[in-house]
Write an enzyme that holds these catalytic residues in place. Structure first.
Site, PDB file in Angstrom:
ATOM      1  N   THR A 222       0.496  -1.204   0.168  1.00  0.00           N
ATOM      2  CA  THR A 222      -0.309   0.181   0.099  1.00  0.00           C
ATOM      3  C   THR A 222       0.755   0.839   0.326  1.00  0.00           C
ATOM      4  O   THR A 222       0.536   2.441   0.339  1.00  0.00           O
ATOM      5  CB  THR A 222      -1.154   0.232   1.363  1.00  0.00           C
ATOM      6  OG1 THR A 222      -0.473  -0.569   2.827  1.00  0.00           O
ATOM      7  CG2 THR A 222      -1.896  -0.586   0.811  1.00  0.00           C
ATOM      8  N   CYS A 223       2.214   1.157  -0.221  1.00  0.00           N
ATOM      9  CA  CYS A 223       2.946   2.954   0.208  1.00  0.00           C
ATOM     10  C   CYS A 223       3.208   2.829  -1.365  1.00  0.00           C
ATOM     11  O   CYS A 223       3.699   2.054  -2.703  1.00  0.00           O
ATOM     12  CB  CYS A 223       4.403   1.763   0.758  1.00  0.00           C
ATOM     13  SG  CYS A 223       5.363   3.129   0.598  1.00  0.00           S
ATOM     14  N   ASP A 224       3.043   4.225  -1.491  1.00  0.00           N
ATOM     15  CA  ASP A 224       3.074   4.614  -3.013  1.00  0.00           C
ATOM     16  C   ASP A 224       4.469   4.352  -2.964  1.00  0.00           C
ATOM     17  O   ASP A 224       4.906   4.562  -4.399  1.00  0.00           O
ATOM     18  CB  ASP A 224       2.550   6.806  -2.149  1.00  0.00           C
ATOM     19  CG  ASP A 224       0.806   6.512  -1.886  1.00  0.00           C
ATOM     20  OD1 ASP A 224       0.421   5.916  -2.714  1.00  0.00           O
ATOM     21  OD2 ASP A 224       0.585   7.414  -1.781  1.00  0.00           O
TER      22      ASP A 224
END
Length: 115
Positions: free
Chosen positions: A9-11
């Site tokens: 979920t980390c951009d």
């Protein structure tokens, strides 16, 4: 083969992944949340990345920790925190070879790599 340690979920992790894919560089992905962070994997990482550099002190997980845990941080307690909260690990981590691990990602960081 390269290994990219991420949290899905980390951009920034997504940008790093895309950069490798666009360059046609083969890599394995290890999602620290989904695939886990074992004690042996943590030690593997810490042999390549200094402990203080490995902790993401800008993360929500860090901010949510009790102040006492942050104030009394030493090598032992830091390892325990990282194992309990894998999201405390700075990411993405790109393991280039058995000696080198690159912490974080900014545009252009992977330009020197080739497929």
């Amino acid at each position: 083969m390269l290994t990219l340690y991420i949290i899905n979920t980390c951009d920034t992790c997504r940008k790093a992944r895309k950069a490798l894919e666009e360059r046609g560089i083969p890599f394995n992905t290890h999602d620290l949340r989904k695939d886990g962070l074992s004690a042996s994997l943590l030690e593997h990482i810490l042999e390549r990345v200094p402990l203080l550099e490995a902790i993401n002190k800008r993360s929500k997980t860090w901010r949510d920790l009790p102040q006492e845990a942050k104030d009394n941080l030493d090598a032992t307690s830091a390892r325990a925190l990282l194992l309990e909260h894998p999201t405390l690990l700075k990411r993405p981590l790109l393991e280039v070879d058995h000696e080198t691990m690159q912490v974080g990602y900014r545009d252009g960081d992977y330009d020197q790599l080739s497929g």
